[in-house]
Design an enzyme around this catalytic site. Structure first.
Site, PDB file in Angstrom:
ATOM      1  N   ALA A   1       0.850  -1.202  -0.178  1.00 32.77           N
ATOM      2  CA  ALA A   1      -0.066  -0.116  -0.070  1.00 32.77           C
ATOM      3  C   ALA A   1       0.955   1.231   0.014  1.00 32.77           C
ATOM      4  O   ALA A   1       0.527   2.164  -0.247  1.00 32.77           O
ATOM      5  CB  ALA A   1      -0.868  -0.029   1.119  1.00 32.77           C
ATOM      6  N   GLY A   2       2.379   1.031   0.291  1.00 36.41           N
ATOM      7  CA  GLY A   2       3.007   2.411   0.402  1.00 36.41           C
ATOM      8  C   GLY A   2       3.205   3.276  -0.770  1.00 36.41           C
ATOM      9  O   GLY A   2       2.774   2.729  -1.868  1.00 36.41           O
TER      10      GLY A   2
ATOM     11  N   GLY B   1       5.585  -6.344  -0.691  1.00 36.16           N
ATOM     12  CA  GLY B   1       5.486  -6.210  -2.122  1.00 36.16           C
ATOM     13  C   GLY B   1       6.867  -5.703  -3.110  1.00 36.16           C
ATOM     14  O   GLY B   1       7.008  -5.677  -3.946  1.00 36.16           O
TER      15      GLY B   1
ATOM     16  N   GLY C   1      14.520  -1.651  11.102  1.00 33.63           N
ATOM     17  CA  GLY C   1      14.281  -1.776  12.477  1.00 33.63           C
ATOM     18  C   GLY C   1      15.202  -2.760  13.104  1.00 33.63           C
ATOM     19  O   GLY C   1      15.678  -3.540  12.293  1.00 33.63           O
TER      20      GLY C   1
ATOM     21  N   GLU D   1      11.781   0.269  15.774  1.00 36.39           N
ATOM     22  CA  GLU D   1      11.884   0.657  14.501  1.00 36.39           C
ATOM     23  C   GLU D   1      13.032   1.903  14.370  1.00 36.39           C
ATOM     24  O   GLU D   1      13.342   2.588  15.468  1.00 36.39           O
ATOM     25  CB  GLU D   1      10.566   1.505  14.328  1.00 36.39           C
ATOM     26  CG  GLU D   1       9.553   0.682  14.039  1.00 36.39           C
ATOM     27  CD  GLU D   1       9.499  -0.190  12.796  1.00 36.39           C
ATOM     28  OE1 GLU D   1      10.021   0.198  11.825  1.00 36.39           O
ATOM     29  OE2 GLU D   1       8.837  -1.297  12.985  1.00 36.39           O
TER      30      GLU D   1
ATOM     31  N   LYS E   1       8.061  -9.023 -41.408  1.00 35.73           N
ATOM     32  CA  LYS E   1       6.930  -8.709 -40.609  1.00 35.73           C
ATOM     33  C   LYS E   1       5.598  -9.552 -40.999  1.00 35.73           C
ATOM     34  O   LYS E   1       5.369  -9.417 -42.314  1.00 35.73           O
ATOM     35  CB  LYS E   1       6.459  -7.123 -40.904  1.00 35.73           C
ATOM     36  CG  LYS E   1       5.536  -6.866 -39.805  1.00 35.73           C
ATOM     37  CD  LYS E   1       4.161  -6.794 -40.264  1.00 35.73           C
ATOM     38  CE  LYS E   1       3.987  -5.882 -41.364  1.00 35.73           C
ATOM     39  NZ  LYS E   1       2.508  -5.934 -41.767  1.00 35.73           N
TER      40      LYS E   1
ATOM     41  N   HIS F   1      20.165 -10.106 -48.056  1.00 38.93           N
ATOM     42  CA  HIS F   1      20.535  -8.749 -47.610  1.00 38.93           C
ATOM     43  C   HIS F   1      19.571  -7.469 -48.024  1.00 38.93           C
ATOM     44  O   HIS F   1      19.132  -7.728 -49.266  1.00 38.93           O
ATOM     45  CB  HIS F   1      21.790  -8.223 -47.993  1.00 38.93           C
ATOM     46  CG  HIS F   1      22.548  -8.799 -49.234  1.00 38.93           C
ATOM     47  ND1 HIS F   1      23.795  -9.550 -49.057  1.00 38.93           N
ATOM     48  CD2 HIS F   1      21.851  -9.070 -50.566  1.00 38.93           C
ATOM     49  CE1 HIS F   1      23.879 -10.119 -50.289  1.00 38.93           C
ATOM     50  NE2 HIS F   1      22.675  -9.779 -51.063  1.00 38.93           N
TER      51      HIS F   1
ATOM     52  N   TYR G   1       1.115  -2.394 -48.573  1.00 39.77           N
ATOM     53  CA  TYR G   1       0.224  -1.315 -48.067  1.00 39.77           C
ATOM     54  C   TYR G   1      -0.416  -0.328 -49.167  1.00 39.77           C
ATOM     55  O   TYR G   1       0.684   0.269 -49.774  1.00 39.77           O
ATOM     56  CB  TYR G   1       0.775  -0.592 -46.904  1.00 39.77           C
ATOM     57  CG  TYR G   1       0.059   0.435 -46.152  1.00 39.77           C
ATOM     58  CD1 TYR G   1      -1.467  -0.054 -45.708  1.00 39.77           C
ATOM     59  CD2 TYR G   1       0.165   1.770 -45.786  1.00 39.77           C
ATOM     60  CE1 TYR G   1      -2.061   0.803 -45.179  1.00 39.77           C
ATOM     61  CE2 TYR G   1      -0.587   2.547 -45.038  1.00 39.77           C
ATOM     62  CZ  TYR G   1      -1.634   2.240 -44.684  1.00 39.77           C
ATOM     63  OH  TYR G   1      -2.668   2.899 -44.085  1.00 39.77           O
TER      64      TYR G   1
ATOM     65  N   ARG H   1       9.819  -3.767 -66.404  1.00 41.85           N
ATOM     66  CA  ARG H   1      10.801  -2.494 -66.312  1.00 41.85           C
ATOM     67  C   ARG H   1      10.909  -1.765 -67.609  1.00 41.85           C
ATOM     68  O   ARG H   1      10.744  -2.370 -68.661  1.00 41.85           O
ATOM     69  CB  ARG H   1      12.103  -2.682 -65.888  1.00 41.85           C
ATOM     70  CG  ARG H   1      13.037  -3.591 -66.769  1.00 41.85           C
ATOM     71  CD  ARG H   1      14.209  -4.100 -66.015  1.00 41.85           C
ATOM     72  NE  ARG H   1      15.097  -5.107 -66.730  1.00 41.85           N
ATOM     73  CZ  ARG H   1      15.910  -6.039 -66.520  1.00 41.85           C
ATOM     74  NH1 ARG H   1      15.806  -6.319 -65.299  1.00 41.85           N
ATOM     75  NH2 ARG H   1      16.600  -6.562 -67.495  1.00 41.85           N
TER      76      ARG H   1
END
Length: 456
Positions: free
Chosen positions: A10-11, A100, A138, A153, A349, A361, A385, A438
């Site tokens: 909780a800190g 934690g 402590g 402490e 990808k 390459h 794309y 081409r």
């Protein structure tokens, strides 16, 4: 023995200087809190209760299924944190109290603590260690018989008590019934007006019950994180542990200190990791692989006999005896087949490259399905794309794509077809055909002299 773990999380973590809750900072790829939960479960805790406070919603989102939370709305001390979890404490069994922000605690240490607690028939046991510099912790104050007298402490210590080197780790083992009965008796009679869990031990002693002190030799197990510097120190310790475990299993690290490998990574026997390698997430690397310097691999599966040279591999699968790099980039959903070569400055990808094919390459291969024994020449671009959506390119077995070609998807190049160098291909190439896309070369004789260029 019914075991429950209460994890204090909780800190605010003020010294971390962070917008993120302290326990969500990661060590070796996993949140500190996640490490503690895992160790609790490994130690056979039937139930984990996390006490949340600062950033409660963020913390709760990260928790695995089955982990319960209770809210400590005001941070009024460690005793108060356990008080808010009191409804989960039963009248039989054992309760572990953990932190934690202590991700280095191990299953072995917790099991040893609980064994000591059970065999000694203690109502409460505190885990301790001796530190060269105990500042911030402590102190364990013992009586003339070397038994626990009290825990003080840091902020409440006297000058003499500050010299004590045995410190309280903050980790405890309690008899559930005793803890449940003791919590309402804790008072906040201290300079901070907080409820200290250490006072529970004093109360238990005063009632004539036994309190144990279990001291460990390896203080690293109880290191806590309160600053970025301590976070780095804990990361270093955990890295050392992870590397040691892999080396004991037959993995070679050329320079262990420069290799980063997360806890979740698996590496097979006789694989060699060179300096600067980063392995993250659910990565699995098989046997007899060579991972070259400065390679980064995340959430990927590499099978056996693979060589990776200075490349990045993300969420991809690579089959046996493929070679990757140098400086290749495999993006998510890439599948590289057996004996495939993906060479320097090739980006892949969402593509499958089947066995014995190669792109040696300077190529971009996106949204593609490539068959066996295919050659992708230098400078080939898969044009996937159209400005609105992605399209797929299919290249069948034994095809050849010449250098500096553009393949405008959607398109299929059939089996054993050839694409001439420098072509832009916009429609299907039949099996066994040569595609030339081409303009024809034209030489203009005497052009240099007429223009007066070239010589000065």
């Amino acid at each position: 023995m019914k075991l429950k773990a209460i994890i204090l999380a909780a800190g605010t973590g003020t010294r971390m200087k962070s917008k993120m809750p302290k326990v969500l900072h990661k060590v070796c790829g996993q949140t500190m809190l996640g490490h503690v939960i895992d160790v609790s479960k490994d130690s056979k805790a039937e139930e984990c209760i996390v006490v949340v406070g600062h950033g409660a919603e963020e913390v709760q989102k990260t928790l695995p299924e089955g982990v319960k939370t209770v809210l400590q709305a005001e941070q009024l001390g460690t005793g108060h944190a356990v008080m808010v979890a009191e409804e989960h404490i039963e009248t039989q069994g054992t309760v572990l109290v953990l932190y934690g922000d202590g991700p280095l605690i191990t299953e072995e240490t917790l099991n040893a603590l609980m064994t000591y607690h059970q065999e000694g028939k203690y109502s409460a046991t505190v885990l301790t260690a001796e530190l060269e510099n105990p500042t911030g912790y402590g102190r364990i104050i013992r009586d003339d018989d070397d038994r626990l007298k009290t825990i003080v402490e840091e902020k409440d210590t006297t000058v003499g008590e500050k010299e004590v080197r045995e410190i309280n780790s903050g980790i405890y083992c309690f008899d559930s019934k005793v803890l449940k009965e003791t919590l309402p008796k804790i008072q906040n009679n201290n300079s901070q007006k907080e409820y200290y869990l250490t006072d529970a031990l004093t109360i238990i002693k005063q009632e004539g019950l036994k309190v144990g002190v279990y001291q460990i030799e390896n203080y690293e197990d109880i290191m806590a994180v309160n600053s970025r510097e301590q976070l780095a120190e804990v990361e270093e310790v955990m890295q050392r542990r992870i590397v040691k475990k892999h080396m004991e299993a037959g993995v070679t690290f050329i320079d262990p200190q420069s290799t980063y490998i997360e806890k979740t990574v698996k590496v097979g026997m006789d694989t060699i990791l060179h300096p600067g390698v980063i392995l993250k997430g659910a990565t699995e690397i098989g046997e007899d692989c060579i991972i070259g310097h400065n390679s980064r691999i995340e959430n990927s599966i590499l099978k056996n006999g693979i060589e990776v040279q200075s490349s990045t591999i993300i969420e991809s699968t690579i089959d046996d005896h493929a070679t990757i790099g140098p400086y290749a980039y495999l993006r998510p959903q890439s599948h590289i087949g057996k004996h495939v070569k993906v060479g320097d400055f090739v980006e892949v990808k969402n593509a499958t490259i089947d066995d014995h094919s190669k792109a040696a390459h300077l190529a971009y291969i996106g949204d593609a399905e490539i068959g066996k024994h295919v050659n992708i020449g230098c400078g080939v671009i898969f044009v996937n794309y159209d400005g609105i959506k992605k399209h797929k390119t299919i290249i069948k077995d034994h095809a050849f794509v010449g250098s500096n070609s553009n393949l405008v998807a959607p398109i299929t190049i059939q089996e054993s077809a050839f694409v001439a160098s420098g072509s832009t291909i916009t429609r299907e190439v039949p099996a066994g055909a040569l595609a030339v896309g081409r303009s024809r070369q034209e030489n203009k004789e005497g052009w240099v002299a007429r223009k007066g260029v070239g010589k000065k």
